[in-house]
Design a protein around this motif. Structure first.
Motif, PDB file in Angstrom:
ATOM      1  N   ARG A  44     104.211  -4.261  52.460  1.00 40.49           N
ATOM      2  CA  ARG A  44     104.136  -5.292  51.418  1.00 40.49           C
ATOM      3  C   ARG A  44     102.681  -5.509  50.986  1.00 40.49           C
ATOM      4  N   ALA A  45     101.748  -5.471  51.943  1.00 42.08           N
ATOM      5  CA  ALA A  45     100.324  -5.598  51.600  1.00 42.08           C
ATOM      6  C   ALA A  45      99.884  -4.407  50.749  1.00 42.08           C
ATOM      7  N   GLU A  46     100.359  -3.207  51.075  1.00 40.07           N
ATOM      8  CA  GLU A  46     100.041  -2.016  50.277  1.00 40.07           C
ATOM      9  C   GLU A  46     100.587  -2.154  48.853  1.00 40.07           C
ATOM     10  N   GLU A  47     101.808  -2.666  48.727  1.00 40.56           N
ATOM     11  CA  GLU A  47     102.406  -2.866  47.404  1.00 40.56           C
ATOM     12  C   GLU A  47     101.600  -3.878  46.592  1.00 40.56           C
ATOM     13  N   THR A  48     101.153  -4.941  47.243  1.00 38.05           N
ATOM     14  CA  THR A  48     100.327  -5.948  46.569  1.00 38.05           C
ATOM     15  C   THR A  48      99.018  -5.333  46.102  1.00 38.05           C
ATOM     16  N   LEU A  49      98.386  -4.553  46.962  1.00 34.08           N
ATOM     17  CA  LEU A  49      97.135  -3.885  46.586  1.00 34.08           C
ATOM     18  C   LEU A  49      97.333  -2.927  45.422  1.00 34.08           C
ATOM     19  N   MET A  50      98.446  -2.210  45.416  1.00 36.78           N
ATOM     20  CA  MET A  50      98.731  -1.293  44.309  1.00 36.78           C
ATOM     21  C   MET A  50      98.919  -2.062  43.001  1.00 36.78           C
ATOM     22  N   THR A  51      99.598  -3.193  43.066  1.00 37.69           N
ATOM     23  CA  THR A  51      99.802  -4.012  41.875  1.00 37.69           C
ATOM     24  C   THR A  51      98.468  -4.552  41.359  1.00 37.69           C
ATOM     25  N   LEU A  52      97.648  -5.069  42.266  1.00 36.00           N
ATOM     26  CA  LEU A  52      96.331  -5.589  41.866  1.00 36.00           C
ATOM     27  C   LEU A  52      95.455  -4.483  41.292  1.00 36.00           C
ATOM     28  N   SER A  53      95.476  -3.329  41.911  1.00 36.72           N
ATOM     29  CA  SER A  53      94.696  -2.196  41.430  1.00 36.72           C
ATOM     30  C   SER A  53      95.145  -1.788  40.032  1.00 36.72           C
ATOM     31  N   SER A  54      96.453  -1.733  39.818  1.00 33.22           N
ATOM     32  CA  SER A  54      96.978  -1.385  38.494  1.00 33.22           C
ATOM     33  C   SER A  54      96.584  -2.422  37.457  1.00 33.22           C
ATOM     34  N   ALA A  55      96.613  -3.692  37.845  1.00 33.35           N
ATOM     35  CA  ALA A  55      96.245  -4.764  36.912  1.00 33.35           C
ATOM     36  C   ALA A  55      94.792  -4.618  36.474  1.00 33.35           C
ATOM     37  N   ILE A  56      93.899  -4.344  37.408  1.00 31.82           N
ATOM     38  CA  ILE A  56      92.476  -4.186  37.079  1.00 31.82           C
ATOM     39  C   ILE A  56      92.261  -2.951  36.219  1.00 31.82           C
ATOM     40  N   GLU A  57      92.957  -1.884  36.529  1.00 26.57           N
ATOM     41  CA  GLU A  57      92.815  -0.649  35.771  1.00 26.57           C
ATOM     42  C   GLU A  57      93.351  -0.790  34.344  1.00 26.57           C
ATOM     43  N   GLN A  58      94.400  -1.597  34.168  1.00 24.76           N
ATOM     44  CA  GLN A  58      95.079  -1.650  32.884  1.00 24.76           C
ATOM     45  C   GLN A  58      94.737  -2.864  32.025  1.00 24.76           C
ATOM     46  N   THR A  59      93.954  -3.815  32.554  1.00 25.82           N
ATOM     47  CA  THR A  59      93.621  -4.983  31.754  1.00 25.82           C
ATOM     48  C   THR A  59      92.728  -4.589  30.579  1.00 25.82           C
ATOM     49  N   ALA A  60      92.861  -5.335  29.493  1.00 22.17           N
ATOM     50  CA  ALA A  60      92.021  -5.094  28.321  1.00 22.17           C
ATOM     51  C   ALA A  60      90.618  -5.648  28.520  1.00 22.17           C
ATOM     52  N   ASP A  61      90.436  -6.531  29.505  1.00 19.48           N
ATOM     53  CA  ASP A  61      89.122  -7.085  29.805  1.00 19.48           C
ATOM     54  C   ASP A  61      88.300  -6.081  30.602  1.00 19.48           C
ATOM     55  N   THR A  62      86.983  -6.145  30.411  1.00 25.34           N
ATOM     56  CA  THR A  62      86.119  -5.288  31.216  1.00 25.34           C
ATOM     57  C   THR A  62      86.032  -5.863  32.622  1.00 25.34           C
ATOM     58  N   VAL A  63      85.958  -4.990  33.609  1.00 24.85           N
ATOM     59  CA  VAL A  63      85.806  -5.400  35.001  1.00 24.85           C
ATOM     60  C   VAL A  63      84.703  -4.546  35.626  1.00 24.85           C
ATOM     61  N   VAL A  64      83.731  -5.241  36.230  1.00 23.62           N
ATOM     62  CA  VAL A  64      82.641  -4.583  36.941  1.00 23.62           C
ATOM     63  C   VAL A  64      82.542  -5.235  38.314  1.00 23.62           C
ATOM     64  N   ILE A  65      82.517  -4.437  39.360  1.00 25.41           N
ATOM     65  CA  ILE A  65      82.324  -4.956  40.711  1.00 25.41           C
ATOM     66  C   ILE A  65      81.008  -4.401  41.235  1.00 25.41           C
ATOM     67  N   THR A  66      80.162  -5.323  41.714  1.00 31.47           N
ATOM     68  CA  THR A  66      78.872  -4.921  42.277  1.00 31.47           C
ATOM     69  C   THR A  66      78.781  -5.408  43.719  1.00 31.47           C
ATOM     70  N   ASP A  67      77.844  -4.826  44.444  1.00 37.94           N
ATOM     71  CA  ASP A  67      77.543  -5.369  45.761  1.00 37.94           C
ATOM     72  C   ASP A  67      76.675  -6.609  45.586  1.00 37.94           C
ATOM     73  N   ARG A  68      76.238  -7.189  46.652  1.00 39.73           N
ATOM     74  CA  ARG A  68      75.461  -8.430  46.619  1.00 39.73           C
ATOM     75  C   ARG A  68      74.136  -8.264  45.874  1.00 39.73           C
ATOM     76  N   GLU A  69      73.591  -7.068  45.877  1.00 38.03           N
ATOM     77  CA  GLU A  69      72.316  -6.812  45.205  1.00 38.03           C
ATOM     78  C   GLU A  69      72.498  -6.443  43.734  1.00 38.03           C
ATOM     79  N   GLY A  70      73.734  -6.346  43.283  1.00 38.86           N
ATOM     80  CA  GLY A  70      73.994  -6.038  41.889  1.00 38.86           C
ATOM     81  C   GLY A  70      74.174  -4.561  41.600  1.00 38.86           C
ATOM     82  N   ILE A  71      74.317  -3.747  42.620  1.00 41.66           N
ATOM     83  CA  ILE A  71      74.560  -2.315  42.428  1.00 41.66           C
ATOM     84  C   ILE A  71      76.042  -2.116  42.110  1.00 41.66           C
ATOM     85  N   ILE A  72      76.309  -1.459  41.000  1.00 40.75           N
ATOM     86  CA  ILE A  72      77.691  -1.267  40.549  1.00 40.75           C
ATOM     87  C   ILE A  72      78.451  -0.336  41.493  1.00 40.75           C
TER      88      ILE A  72
END
Length: 184
Positions: A44-72
């Motif tokens: 169930r946790a894997e299914e949730t992660l897959m859904t969240l991953s798909s949502a981020i990949e398919q959203t029309a909004d831009t998404v950028v994740i960086t580490d604490r220092e701002g490295i993408i």
């Protein structure tokens, strides 16, 4: 192997099964050893992660994740489409590659102070695409914390508002022109 089983009440549970044959010196199978493990929570946790991953990949909004220092570490396809930069061109760099030069250093210091203190930063920003064109974005940068409440990453999401901003500028210019004509 893994399989799904239906219980008496009709709910589905996921099971991991492992078995091996124990043989005598002639190779004849004497018996089997094995384990059966309920992996429902993991599946169930894997299914949730897959859904969240798909949502981020398919959203029309831009998404950028960086580490604490701002490295993408990650950009989604909408970011690539809007900016013209591929994931390969951005991962390992900082969002400064988008810097338009329209904001002073104090603006960026305030942004960093906000997010490093664990707060969400929201603003309309002007960035520069790979081809040099400027674009406007409603940006939200949120801190990400681990289970011990240590700040580990940031996620930036954005909505392209360039067309709206350009339309607003045209309306303002038209209004100023009409005012000037009326004053004559």
């Amino acid at each position: 192997f893994e399989s799904a089983w239906t219980t008496k009440d009709g709910s589905v549970v996921y099971i991991s099964e492992s078995a091996r044959a124990n043989r005598d010196s002639n190779g004849k199978t004497l018996y089997y050893d094995g384990t059966v493990e309920d992996i429902t929570n993991r599946k169930r946790a894997e299914e949730t992660l897959m859904t969240l991953s798909s949502a981020i990949e398919q959203t029309a909004d831009t998404v950028v994740i960086t580490d604490r220092e701002g490295i993408i570490e990650y950009v989604n396809p909408s970011f690539e489409e809007l900016t013209g930069y591929s994931s390969e061109e951005t991962v390992g760099k900082t969002p400064r590659i988008l810097k338009s030069g329209t904001r002073d250093q104090k603006y960026y210091e305030a942004m960093w102070n906000t997010i490093l203190s664990g707060n969400v930063f929201r603003a309309e920003i002007v960035n520069k695409k790979k081809n040099g064109d400027l674009y406007y974005e409603e940006k939200t940068i949120s801190p990400i914390f681990d289970k011990n409440k240590n700040l580990t990453h940031f996620v930036g999401t954005g909505v392209d508002i360039t067309e709206r901003k350009l339309a607003d500028k045209k309306i303002t210019m038209l209004a100023l022109s009409l005012k000037s004509i009326n004053e004559c």
